[in-house]
Each structure stands twice: as structure tokens, then as C-alpha cells.
Design a protein around this motif. Structure first.
Motif, PDB file in Angstrom:
ATOM      1  N   MET A   1       0.849  -1.195   0.000  1.00 22.06           N
ATOM      2  CA  MET A   1       0.000   0.000   0.000  1.00 22.06           C
ATOM      3  C   MET A   1       0.887   1.248   0.000  1.00 22.06           C
ATOM      4  N   THR A   2       0.565   2.195  -0.843  1.00 25.76           N
ATOM      5  CA  THR A   2       1.363   3.414  -0.943  1.00 25.76           C
ATOM      6  C   THR A   2       1.093   4.328   0.251  1.00 25.76           C
ATOM      7  N   LEU A   3       1.972   5.326   0.425  1.00 21.59           N
ATOM      8  CA  LEU A   3       1.774   6.306   1.490  1.00 21.59           C
ATOM      9  C   LEU A   3       0.431   7.008   1.327  1.00 21.59           C
ATOM     10  N   ALA A   4       0.101   7.408   0.101  1.00 18.37           N
ATOM     11  CA  ALA A   4      -1.167   8.098  -0.148  1.00 18.37           C
ATOM     12  C   ALA A   4      -2.347   7.209   0.230  1.00 18.37           C
ATOM     13  N   GLU A   5      -2.287   5.949  -0.107  1.00 14.21           N
ATOM     14  CA  GLU A   5      -3.379   5.026   0.222  1.00 14.21           C
ATOM     15  C   GLU A   5      -3.513   4.839   1.725  1.00 14.21           C
ATOM     16  N   ARG A   6      -2.380   4.728   2.413  1.00 13.33           N
ATOM     17  CA  ARG A   6      -2.422   4.560   3.874  1.00 13.33           C
ATOM     18  C   ARG A   6      -3.016   5.802   4.544  1.00 13.33           C
ATOM     19  N   LEU A   7      -2.597   6.968   4.090  1.00 13.68           N
ATOM     20  CA  LEU A   7      -3.120   8.205   4.665  1.00 13.68           C
ATOM     21  C   LEU A   7      -4.600   8.384   4.363  1.00 13.68           C
ATOM     22  N   ARG A   8      -4.989   8.047   3.154  1.00 11.43           N
ATOM     23  CA  ARG A   8      -6.395   8.195   2.761  1.00 11.43           C
ATOM     24  C   ARG A   8      -7.286   7.297   3.622  1.00 11.43           C
ATOM     25  N   THR A   9      -6.840   6.069   3.857  1.00  7.50           N
ATOM     26  CA  THR A   9      -7.596   5.136   4.692  1.00  7.50           C
ATOM     27  C   THR A   9      -7.661   5.629   6.131  1.00  7.50           C
ATOM     28  N   ALA A  10      -6.516   6.069   6.669  1.00  5.71           N
ATOM     29  CA  ALA A  10      -6.473   6.532   8.060  1.00  5.71           C
ATOM     30  C   ALA A  10      -7.336   7.774   8.257  1.00  5.71           C
ATOM     31  N   LEU A  11      -7.306   8.697   7.300  1.00  2.00           N
ATOM     32  CA  LEU A  11      -8.103   9.920   7.417  1.00  2.00           C
ATOM     33  C   LEU A  11      -9.591   9.607   7.346  1.00  2.00           C
ATOM     34  N   LYS A  12      -9.968   8.717   6.454  1.00  2.00           N
ATOM     35  CA  LYS A  12     -11.377   8.320   6.336  1.00  2.00           C
ATOM     36  C   LYS A  12     -11.858   7.691   7.638  1.00  2.00           C
TER      37      LYS A  12
END
Length: 202
Positions: A1-12
């Protein structure tokens, strides 16, 4: 999982749970009563590297508002901006030369109301590391990269108090390599830390 994907999931996930933000975490403690606020946005630019960083600016000492403070790139939303994201990207390009197409937008975090009359929306985005960024000298004295892990670690965040007009008010401070990060920027980082699951409010 990319950094952007990890951040997007965590923020959601962070926006789906109650993190118990205090009023002082989303509103300058000096504000009393109703205040007419102008829409504004800042870009929380996170560098895509093994140890991600945050791009921050040291505002020019000559500015009328928040002079000399550490801040995210950003400012008032113009009539030509379609939304907060567009405003944050435009301001980042003007202040530090960040090309909007280089930003992978993650989402937005908690608004912050300032004593100087702004309703600020933090816009999160991931950018490639080591871009040739440069400060716009009339607004930005310099720019630097703060390690994201340091910025979001609650151990590094100090809750301070002051007396303003006879009432005790609270705010945050973060110190890193001789720099004092406080006020709006520190509050945005505190809220972001909670949304991303790094800590819970006291």
C-alpha cells in the motif's frame, strides 16, 4: 500500500470516529462570541519518502498577520477558486512554487477558526520528495521539512496556557531544531494526529 493510500484510509477512518476535539482545538482561544470569518485553506504537503516529512514555511517578518510564524502554505480562498482544495493548491504554488499537478490529494482535516478572521480548511496531499521548491520572498522567509512522525507524536506536543483579557486560554507548542511551531499550525497538527489515530485527546 502506498503512502497516499495509507493516509487516505487513516483519514477516512478518523473522520468516521469521534475523537473528542475540544473547542480550543478548532478555534483560536481569544475568540469570543460570533466572528465573521473569511474562507481560507492551507496545504499539508507530505513528502513521499521512507520517513515522510511535512513542508512548512517561516512567514516573512514583514507580513501584517502572523508575521514570522511557522505555517503551512496557504491563505484566503479567492472567488476564482472552485473550492478549498483549489485555493490551497493555488496558494502553495504562489508561496513555495509547488506545481498543483504534483500533489496527490488525500482529503481535508478539521477546520480552524482564527482570531484574525479566517475559517481555515487543512488540505492533505502527498508530493514527491526533493522537489525544487522555493519561497516567494514577500510572504515566505524560508521553507523546511519537518519529519511527519515527529509532528504527529503527542509526546512532542506541549499544551500551554496564557491569560488573555482576564481568562485562561490554551494552545499547543512543538519545538524542533530551534523552531517554535505553535498557534494555528500546532492546533492543525494536533487535530490531524488524532484523526490519523496517533493519539487521543487528554
Amino acid at each position: 500500500m502506498t503512502l497516499a493510500e495509507r493516509l487516505r484510509t487513516a483519514l477516512k477512518e478518523g473522520h468516521e470516529r469521534e475523537v473528542g476535539l475540544m473547542l480550543s482545538d478548532t478555534r483560536d482561544p481569544r475568540i469570543e462570541g460570533d466572528l465573521i470569518l473569511a474562507p481560507a485553506a492551507v496545504l499539508v504537503a507530505i513528502t513521499d519518502r521512507p520517513e515522510p516529512g511535512l513542508i512548512l514555511t517561516q512567514r516573512s517578518a514583514k507580513l501584517r498577520k502572523h508575521a514570522g510564524q511557522v505555517a503551512f502554505p496557504g491563505g484566503r480562498i479567492d472567488d476564482d477558486d472552485s473550492d478549498e482544495i483549489a485555493g490551497a493548491l493555488r496558494e502553495a504554488q504562489e508561496e513555495i512554487g509547488l506545481i498543483p499537478d504534483m500533489v496527490d490529494i488525500i482529503g481535508t482535516s478539521d477546520r480552524y477558526h482564527t482570531f484574525t478572521g479566517f475559517d481555515i480548511v487543512p488540505v492533505l496531499g502527498v508530493i514527491p520528495p526533493d522537489l525544487p521548491l522555493f519561497p516567494q520572498e514577500t510572504e515566505v522567509a524560508e521553507l523546511f521539512e519537518l519529519p511527519l512522525s515527529f509532528a504527529l507524536n503527542p509526546v512532542n506536543r506541549i499544551r500551554k496556557s496564557m491569560i488573555f483579557q482576564g481568562t485562561e486560554r490554551h494552545y499547543y507548542e512543538i519545538f524542533w531544531e530551534g523552531r517554535r511551531i505553535w498557534g494555528i499550525t500546532a492546533a492543525i497538527l494536533a487535530n490531524l494526529s488524532r484523526r490519523l489515530g496517533h493519539d487521543q485527546p487528554a
